[in-house]
Write a protein that holds these residues in place. Structure first.
Motif, PDB file in Angstrom:
ATOM      1  N   ARG A   8      32.966  46.108  20.815  1.00  0.00           N
ATOM      2  CA  ARG A   8      31.645  45.915  21.392  1.00  0.00           C
ATOM      3  C   ARG A   8      31.416  47.032  22.391  1.00  0.00           C
ATOM      4  NH1 ARG A   8      31.543  42.979  17.917  1.00  0.00           N
ATOM      5  NH2 ARG A   8      30.623  40.932  17.661  1.00  0.00           N
ATOM      6  N   VAL A   9      30.213  47.574  22.390  1.00  0.00           N
ATOM      7  CA  VAL A   9      29.802  48.523  23.407  1.00  0.00           C
ATOM      8  C   VAL A   9      29.192  47.697  24.537  1.00  0.00           C
ATOM      9  CG1 VAL A   9      28.252  50.430  23.962  1.00  0.00           C
ATOM     10  CG2 VAL A   9      29.461  50.395  21.767  1.00  0.00           C
ATOM     11  N   ILE A  10      29.626  47.984  25.752  1.00  0.00           N
ATOM     12  CA  ILE A  10      29.192  47.224  26.920  1.00  0.00           C
ATOM     13  C   ILE A  10      28.544  48.187  27.905  1.00  0.00           C
ATOM     14  CG2 ILE A  10      29.967  45.780  28.843  1.00  0.00           C
ATOM     15  CD1 ILE A  10      32.339  44.915  27.041  1.00  0.00           C
ATOM     16  N   ALA A  11      27.366  47.826  28.372  1.00  0.00           N
ATOM     17  CA  ALA A  11      26.632  48.660  29.330  1.00  0.00           C
ATOM     18  C   ALA A  11      27.212  48.450  30.727  1.00  0.00           C
ATOM     19  CB  ALA A  11      25.148  48.320  29.283  1.00  0.00           C
ATOM     20  N   ALA A  12      28.411  48.943  30.906  1.00  0.00           N
ATOM     21  CA  ALA A  12      29.124  48.900  32.186  1.00  0.00           C
ATOM     22  C   ALA A  12      30.167  50.015  32.136  1.00  0.00           C
ATOM     23  CB  ALA A  12      29.794  47.549  32.398  1.00  0.00           C
ATOM     24  N   SER A  13      30.635  50.416  33.283  1.00  0.00           N
ATOM     25  CA  SER A  13      31.623  51.501  33.303  1.00  0.00           C
ATOM     26  C   SER A  13      32.934  51.034  32.680  1.00  0.00           C
ATOM     27  CB  SER A  13      31.874  51.964  34.739  1.00  0.00           C
ATOM     28  OG  SER A  13      32.619  50.974  35.440  1.00  0.00           O
ATOM     29  N   PRO A  14      33.687  51.974  32.105  1.00  0.00           N
ATOM     30  CA  PRO A  14      35.005  51.603  31.575  1.00  0.00           C
ATOM     31  C   PRO A  14      35.895  50.968  32.647  1.00  0.00           C
ATOM     32  CG  PRO A  14      34.423  53.812  30.856  1.00  0.00           C
ATOM     33  CD  PRO A  14      33.379  53.388  31.849  1.00  0.00           C
ATOM     34  N   GLU A  15      35.780  51.444  33.868  1.00  0.00           N
ATOM     35  CA  GLU A  15      36.592  50.896  34.960  1.00  0.00           C
ATOM     36  C   GLU A  15      36.238  49.437  35.238  1.00  0.00           C
ATOM     37  OE1 GLU A  15      36.396  55.214  35.039  1.00  0.00           O
ATOM     38  OE2 GLU A  15      34.766  53.762  35.203  1.00  0.00           O
ATOM     39  N   ALA A  16      34.943  49.120  35.208  1.00  0.00           N
ATOM     40  CA  ALA A  16      34.509  47.736  35.458  1.00  0.00           C
ATOM     41  C   ALA A  16      34.941  46.822  34.323  1.00  0.00           C
ATOM     42  CB  ALA A  16      32.990  47.690  35.639  1.00  0.00           C
ATOM     43  N   VAL A  17      34.827  47.295  33.094  1.00  0.00           N
ATOM     44  CA  VAL A  17      35.234  46.487  31.939  1.00  0.00           C
ATOM     45  C   VAL A  17      36.741  46.255  31.991  1.00  0.00           C
ATOM     46  CG1 VAL A  17      35.379  46.389  29.422  1.00  0.00           C
ATOM     47  CG2 VAL A  17      33.292  47.242  30.531  1.00  0.00           C
ATOM     48  N   TYR A  18      37.498  47.299  32.259  1.00  0.00           N
ATOM     49  CA  TYR A  18      38.951  47.169  32.340  1.00  0.00           C
ATOM     50  C   TYR A  18      39.350  46.188  33.449  1.00  0.00           C
ATOM     51  CZ  TYR A  18      43.853  48.175  33.098  1.00  0.00           C
ATOM     52  OH  TYR A  18      45.204  48.046  33.262  1.00  0.00           O
ATOM     53  N   ALA A  19      38.757  46.346  34.628  1.00  0.00           N
ATOM     54  CA  ALA A  19      39.111  45.494  35.768  1.00  0.00           C
ATOM     55  C   ALA A  19      38.844  44.023  35.456  1.00  0.00           C
ATOM     56  CB  ALA A  19      38.338  45.924  37.017  1.00  0.00           C
ATOM     57  N   PHE A  20      37.729  43.738  34.826  1.00  0.00           N
ATOM     58  CA  PHE A  20      37.387  42.344  34.517  1.00  0.00           C
ATOM     59  C   PHE A  20      38.253  41.805  33.383  1.00  0.00           C
ATOM     60  CE2 PHE A  20      35.075  38.894  32.592  1.00  0.00           C
ATOM     61  CZ  PHE A  20      34.596  38.183  33.689  1.00  0.00           C
ATOM     62  N   ALA A  21      38.346  42.552  32.296  1.00  0.00           N
ATOM     63  CA  ALA A  21      39.046  42.062  31.103  1.00  0.00           C
ATOM     64  C   ALA A  21      40.556  41.961  31.314  1.00  0.00           C
ATOM     65  CB  ALA A  21      38.744  42.961  29.907  1.00  0.00           C
ATOM     66  N   SER A  22      41.124  42.787  32.167  1.00  0.00           N
ATOM     67  CA  SER A  22      42.573  42.765  32.371  1.00  0.00           C
ATOM     68  C   SER A  22      43.006  41.764  33.434  1.00  0.00           C
ATOM     69  CB  SER A  22      43.087  44.161  32.733  1.00  0.00           C
ATOM     70  OG  SER A  22      42.586  44.567  33.995  1.00  0.00           O
ATOM     71  N   ASN A  23      42.060  41.145  34.113  1.00  0.00           N
ATOM     72  CA  ASN A  23      42.375  40.167  35.153  1.00  0.00           C
ATOM     73  C   ASN A  23      42.623  38.805  34.506  1.00  0.00           C
ATOM     74  OD1 ASN A  23      42.372  38.250  37.210  1.00  0.00           O
ATOM     75  ND2 ASN A  23      40.747  39.267  38.356  1.00  0.00           N
ATOM     76  N   PRO A  24      43.850  38.288  34.550  1.00  0.00           N
ATOM     77  CA  PRO A  24      44.150  37.007  33.902  1.00  0.00           C
ATOM     78  C   PRO A  24      43.265  35.852  34.377  1.00  0.00           C
ATOM     79  CG  PRO A  24      46.176  38.091  34.553  1.00  0.00           C
ATOM     80  CD  PRO A  24      45.050  38.882  35.160  1.00  0.00           C
ATOM     81  N   ASP A  25      42.808  35.904  35.623  1.00  0.00           N
ATOM     82  CA  ASP A  25      41.950  34.829  36.123  1.00  0.00           C
ATOM     83  C   ASP A  25      40.615  34.761  35.394  1.00  0.00           C
ATOM     84  OD1 ASP A  25      43.867  34.020  37.984  1.00  0.00           O
ATOM     85  OD2 ASP A  25      43.093  35.398  39.510  1.00  0.00           O
ATOM     86  N   ASN A  26      40.206  35.863  34.772  1.00  0.00           N
ATOM     87  CA  ASN A  26      38.937  35.890  34.042  1.00  0.00           C
ATOM     88  C   ASN A  26      39.065  35.442  32.582  1.00  0.00           C
ATOM     89  OD1 ASN A  26      37.451  36.798  36.257  1.00  0.00           O
ATOM     90  ND2 ASN A  26      37.967  38.928  35.819  1.00  0.00           N
ATOM     91  N   LEU A  27      40.269  35.339  32.062  1.00  0.00           N
ATOM     92  CA  LEU A  27      40.453  34.999  30.641  1.00  0.00           C
ATOM     93  C   LEU A  27      39.703  33.743  30.204  1.00  0.00           C
ATOM     94  CD1 LEU A  27      44.206  35.906  30.076  1.00  0.00           C
ATOM     95  CD2 LEU A  27      42.193  37.112  29.194  1.00  0.00           C
ATOM     96  N   PRO A  28      39.748  32.638  30.966  1.00  0.00           N
ATOM     97  CA  PRO A  28      39.031  31.442  30.504  1.00  0.00           C
ATOM     98  C   PRO A  28      37.521  31.648  30.400  1.00  0.00           C
ATOM     99  CG  PRO A  28      40.598  30.865  32.236  1.00  0.00           C
ATOM    100  CD  PRO A  28      40.542  32.373  32.168  1.00  0.00           C
ATOM    101  N   ARG A  29      36.989  32.648  31.086  1.00  0.00           N
ATOM    102  CA  ARG A  29      35.544  32.897  31.063  1.00  0.00           C
ATOM    103  C   ARG A  29      35.079  33.601  29.788  1.00  0.00           C
ATOM    104  NH1 ARG A  29      33.817  35.671  36.408  1.00  0.00           N
ATOM    105  NH2 ARG A  29      31.779  35.191  35.544  1.00  0.00           N
ATOM    106  N   TRP A  30      36.010  34.338  29.140  1.00  0.00           N
ATOM    107  CA  TRP A  30      35.551  35.116  27.982  1.00  0.00           C
ATOM    108  C   TRP A  30      36.480  35.055  26.771  1.00  0.00           C
ATOM    109  CZ3 TRP A  30      38.076  39.337  25.809  1.00  0.00           C
ATOM    110  CH2 TRP A  30      39.142  39.877  26.541  1.00  0.00           C
ATOM    111  N   ALA A  31      37.716  34.660  26.930  1.00  0.00           N
ATOM    112  CA  ALA A  31      38.679  34.734  25.821  1.00  0.00           C
ATOM    113  C   ALA A  31      39.026  33.340  25.289  1.00  0.00           C
ATOM    114  CB  ALA A  31      39.929  35.484  26.264  1.00  0.00           C
ATOM    115  N   ALA A  32      38.025  32.645  24.775  1.00  0.00           N
ATOM    116  CA  ALA A  32      38.236  31.282  24.271  1.00  0.00           C
ATOM    117  C   ALA A  32      39.237  31.247  23.118  1.00  0.00           C
ATOM    118  CB  ALA A  32      36.913  30.666  23.835  1.00  0.00           C
TER     119      ALA A  32
END
Length: 131
Positions: A8-32
């Motif tokens: 998926r192409v995301i309209a956000a910086s690579p750094e922001a996408v990496y920081a959010f997606a690599s944070n285990p606390d965020n997994l329940p929000r997007w990785a069902a």
């Protein structure tokens, strides 16, 4: 064994996408496809209740290259390596997840692909609507 690359192409910086997606606390929000419950840390291993049962997850160490590879050890004891990358893209970032068929039937492979597509779409929605 076949592989599929879902992105998926995301309209956000690579750094922001990496920081959010690599944070285990965020997994329940997007990785069902992995978990919808809180993540429990056991050292550098995560323990999560997944649709497959309780699994452990070990992520690649934090890095500057956008690599979020992770090994998932299933209840059967089998470990599956999941390549996941955040790449720079002219419109922001592209996140790419590689799915491997391994021992899956064609139907299971298709089901896993659809689950990853939903997860990446949810990640995109979350990051593009964040203030």
């Amino acid at each position: 064994m076949r592989s599929r690359h879902v992105s998926r192409v995301i309209a956000a910086s690579p750094e922001a996408v990496y920081a959010f997606a690599s944070n285990p606390d965020n997994l329940p929000r997007w990785a069902a496809g992995l978990t919808t419950a809180d993540v429990v840390r056991d050292g550098d291993v995560l323990v999560v209740d997944s649709p497959m049962g309780t699994v452990t997850v070990r992520f690649a160490p934090p890095n500057e290259y956008g690599v979020i590879d992770h090994d998932v050890t299933l209840p059967s004891g089998t470990t599956v390596t999941n390549p996941l990358r955040v790449l720079a893209h002219p419109e922001g970032a592209e996140i790419v997840f590689t799915i491997r068929q391994l021992d899956l039937t064609v139907d299971e492979f298709d089901r896993d692909t659809a689950a990853v597509e939903r997860d990446l779409e949810r990640l995109k929605e979350l990051l593009e609507t964040r203030p």
